[in-house]
Write a protein that holds these residues in place. Structure first.
Motif, mmCIF file in Angstrom:
data_model
loop_
_atom_site.group_PDB
_atom_site.id
_atom_site.type_symbol
_atom_site.label_atom_id
_atom_site.label_comp_id
_atom_site.label_asym_id
_atom_site.label_seq_id
_atom_site.Cartn_x
_atom_site.Cartn_y
_atom_site.Cartn_z
ATOM 1 N N ASP A 145 -6.014 12.920 -0.433
ATOM 2 C CA ASP A 145 -5.097 11.785 -0.295
ATOM 3 C C ASP A 145 -5.381 10.710 -1.339
ATOM 4 O O ASP A 145 -4.459 10.126 -1.921
ATOM 5 N N HIS A 146 -6.653 10.463 -1.567
ATOM 6 C CA HIS A 146 -7.026 9.464 -2.581
ATOM 7 C C HIS A 146 -6.588 9.931 -3.978
ATOM 8 O O HIS A 146 -6.097 9.123 -4.776
ATOM 9 N N ASN A 183 -4.081 11.939 -4.669
ATOM 10 C CA ASN A 183 -2.622 11.805 -4.741
ATOM 11 C C ASN A 183 -2.211 10.362 -4.979
ATOM 12 O O ASN A 183 -1.216 10.102 -5.677
ATOM 13 N N ASP A 184 -2.966 9.403 -4.398
ATOM 14 C CA ASP A 184 -2.698 7.988 -4.689
ATOM 15 C C ASP A 184 -2.934 7.686 -6.162
ATOM 16 O O ASP A 184 -2.151 6.953 -6.793
#
Length: 107
Positions: free
Chosen positions: A38-39, A41-42
């Motif tokens: 998720d990080h 993708n951010d």
């Protein structure tokens, strides 16, 4: 520069731009203590879609150049064969209808 060379260079540029997006996101997030999907993708969203768009454009242009070079190559072969036959006819005309080897033996 030939069309095939240009096409291959554009495809290499497309691959480079595609990889730069992920490399830039990894460098951008390297100072972070959290490291998960998720990080990452951010971080990719912070980089933006510029490299993807440019990569797609370069890939399409590269494939187009390669296709044009292949289609043009078939007519180019015919032209080269025509030049070879014209050259052979000119040689026969210059040597008086002989192959030229008998003329060299007589010297």
């Amino acid at each position: 520069m030939h069309r095939r060379t240009t096409g291959m260079l554009l495809i290499m540029i497309a691959a480079l731009l595609y990889g730069i997006r992920y490399l830039a996101a990894a460098i951008y997030g390297s100072n972070s203590s959290i490291w998960n999907a998720d990080h990452f993708n951010d971080m990719l969203s912070y980089i933006g879609n510029g490299p993807i768009i440019l990569s797609t454009i370069a890939l399409i242009l590269g494939i187009t150049y390669l296709l044009v070079a292949e289609l043009e190559g078939t007519s180019m072969r015919k032209q080269i064969e025509q030049i070879k036959s014209n050259w052979n006819e000119f040689d026969l005309y210059e040597t008086g209808g002989t192959s030229g080897r008998s003329k060299e033996k007589g010297r």
